[in-house]
Write an enzyme that holds these catalytic residues in place. Sequence first.
Site, short mmCIF file in Angstrom:
data_model
loop_
_atom_site.label_atom_id
_atom_site.label_comp_id
_atom_site.label_asym_id
_atom_site.label_seq_id
_atom_site.Cartn_x
_atom_site.Cartn_y
_atom_site.Cartn_z
N GLU A 1 120.04 76.65 8.45
CA GLU A 1 119.61 77.61 9.25
C GLU A 1 118.37 77.01 9.98
O GLU A 1 117.37 76.85 9.13
CB GLU A 1 119.22 79.04 8.66
CG GLU A 1 120.36 80.23 8.43
CD GLU A 1 119.91 81.40 7.89
OE1 GLU A 1 118.92 81.80 8.48
OE2 GLU A 1 120.81 81.73 7.14
N ASN B 1 122.66 87.07 5.55
CA ASN B 1 122.35 88.04 4.65
C ASN B 1 123.74 89.16 4.73
O ASN B 1 123.75 89.66 3.47
CB ASN B 1 121.18 89.15 5.17
CG ASN B 1 119.75 88.17 5.44
OD1 ASN B 1 119.76 87.15 4.61
ND2 ASN B 1 118.88 88.69 6.02
N GLU C 1 127.26 84.75 12.29
CA GLU C 1 127.21 85.73 11.19
C GLU C 1 127.59 87.27 11.88
O GLU C 1 127.47 87.35 13.09
CB GLU C 1 125.59 85.90 10.82
CG GLU C 1 125.36 86.87 9.57
CD GLU C 1 124.33 87.14 9.10
OE1 GLU C 1 124.09 87.69 8.31
OE2 GLU C 1 123.42 86.15 9.59
N GLN D 1 121.78 80.92 15.70
CA GLN D 1 123.13 81.11 15.64
C GLN D 1 123.60 80.56 16.83
O GLN D 1 122.98 79.97 17.81
CB GLN D 1 123.56 82.25 15.27
CG GLN D 1 123.07 82.99 13.76
CD GLN D 1 123.58 84.12 13.41
OE1 GLN D 1 124.70 84.66 14.00
NE2 GLN D 1 123.11 84.83 12.30
N TYR E 1 112.41 78.91 10.64
CA TYR E 1 112.44 79.26 11.95
C TYR E 1 111.01 79.06 12.54
O TYR E 1 109.99 79.29 11.58
CB TYR E 1 113.05 80.88 12.10
CG TYR E 1 114.25 81.00 11.53
CD1 TYR E 1 115.27 80.85 12.63
CD2 TYR E 1 114.54 81.24 10.30
CE1 TYR E 1 116.64 81.03 12.36
CE2 TYR E 1 115.95 81.52 10.24
CZ TYR E 1 116.98 81.36 11.08
OH TYR E 1 118.18 81.60 10.62
N ASN F 1 123.63 83.14 -0.13
CA ASN F 1 122.77 82.82 0.91
C ASN F 1 121.36 83.55 0.43
O ASN F 1 121.07 84.53 0.09
CB ASN F 1 123.05 83.69 2.27
CG ASN F 1 122.06 83.87 3.34
OD1 ASN F 1 121.64 82.68 4.09
ND2 ASN F 1 121.35 84.83 3.52
N GLU F 2 120.17 82.66 0.72
CA GLU F 2 118.87 83.13 0.52
C GLU F 2 118.68 84.08 -0.85
O GLU F 2 118.07 85.07 -0.65
CB GLU F 2 118.28 83.66 1.71
CG GLU F 2 118.48 82.91 2.90
CD GLU F 2 117.65 83.29 4.13
OE1 GLU F 2 117.43 84.65 4.35
OE2 GLU F 2 117.21 82.70 5.14
#
Length: 503
Positions: free
Chosen positions: A294, A74, A29, A351, A246, A174-175
């Site tokens: 992710e 993001n 990213e 990442q 996460y 994304n999200e």
Amino acid sequence: MASHRASIIIDKDFQVGEVDKRIYGSFIEHLGRAVYGGIYEPDHPQADEQGFRTDVLELVKAIQVPIVRYPGGNFVSGYNWEDGVGPKEQRPRKLDLAWRTTETNQVGLNEFMDWCKKANAEAMMAVNLGTRGADEARNLLEYANYAGGSYWSDLRIQHGYTRPHNIKTWCLGNEMDGPWQIGGKTAAEYGRLASETAKVMRWTDPSVELVVCGSSSIYMNTYPEWEATVLDLTYDQVDYISLHTYYGNHKGDSANFLAQSLGMDSFIHTVVSICDYTQAKKRSKKKVNLSFDEWNVWYHSNNQDKKIEPWSIAPPQLEDVYNHEDALVVGCMLISLLKRADRVKMACLAQLVNVIAPIMTENGGAAWKQTIFYPYMHASLFGRGTVLVPLVKSDKYDCADYTDVPYVEAVAVHNEELGEVTIFAVNRHLEQAIPFEIDLRSFVKGQIIEHIVLESSDLKAANTAAEPNRVAPHNRGNAAVTDNGKIEAVLPKASWNVIRIHV
């Protein structure tokens, strides 16, 4: 103190599913030093003619990363892809509101695709459904994939790329349920936009595979209703739904931390159930699978990131320095993904470089392997083939957030072409080595190729530029074939194990 034992029974005819190699994907990213100072640093002594760090490329190729998600995250929800193509001297500097930094746009779509070729990886491209929508997505797809003779494809050719990039995998935003997300939406708002965007993308290139956004976290108030609503609106148009998670040792409780992959198991099970319910509801023959695009350990850098000067260029953000116990959790998470290889077809360790990453660099200096590099690399190298149903017996423990946590977490992958079975196993016990028996059943008597072990006397031991090999695997594991054809090994306390068997 009680003595513990564990075992696994596997049979080549009892299969979970084929491993899609994209389960070992990763993520770059425009965040922190992932791009600038990570994969790209023109002034570095080991930079190539395009400014890409060749030392980083060699480490990426060592993992055999099959697919890399880009450019966010993001970041993508405020990104205009047109800013990153064409002559570099004409590209604008923009304020990135997602991470409060300045984006120079010196790396964009075409440079990233060049890097992917050098890394032997495919791209998983994300489109902006925050500030933009279907029109931007179809234009980007036309620019990337159409051969020529249209406005956007001819612009790509004008920029020096005569051949199309042929990007096959695309993320629809994304999200989008996150209040932190630029242009965040309700499930109904996002589902309709994603459906219409998917429609025009498929009209532009019918060969693409599309990933729709699931909840950004199981802790969102809308989870799992978000998945049900979004799939109801997009099921006929998409191929995958995304999952993100996460973990971190926020409580300083290692036994609890090592158990957190049980939450990942539950997360996968729930989303699979929603996919299958929606399929039944729509009387559809099509099966939507999962893209766990992710996942990682992330918590070490949280306080440090609060001190970053706003609008700086490529500051050190999310630079977790991983220790030994983090590597064990990553190993457990890899096992969780493999155990559902029938439905988890893509996944991205988030990442790849510097930003919560297995590879770390110094600007102008060295690149090195973090502790989590090793289980990720081992799984990618040796976890190709068919996952076999793992019948694992293990003593269990209870901790703050979970009950009945098996001390030994394990899975088996059969690579018929190579004539190998690989067992991945984590011993969660913090104080005891555990004897581990492998019953191969239907396989002809096996021979041990090697038993790799990642262990450390210090759970908090980490690799740094000064000590890049403080935590590293060895192949002195003691797995051996017994007289009755079974395999016995001792899994050291708090260890990641790779037992490769020729069958």
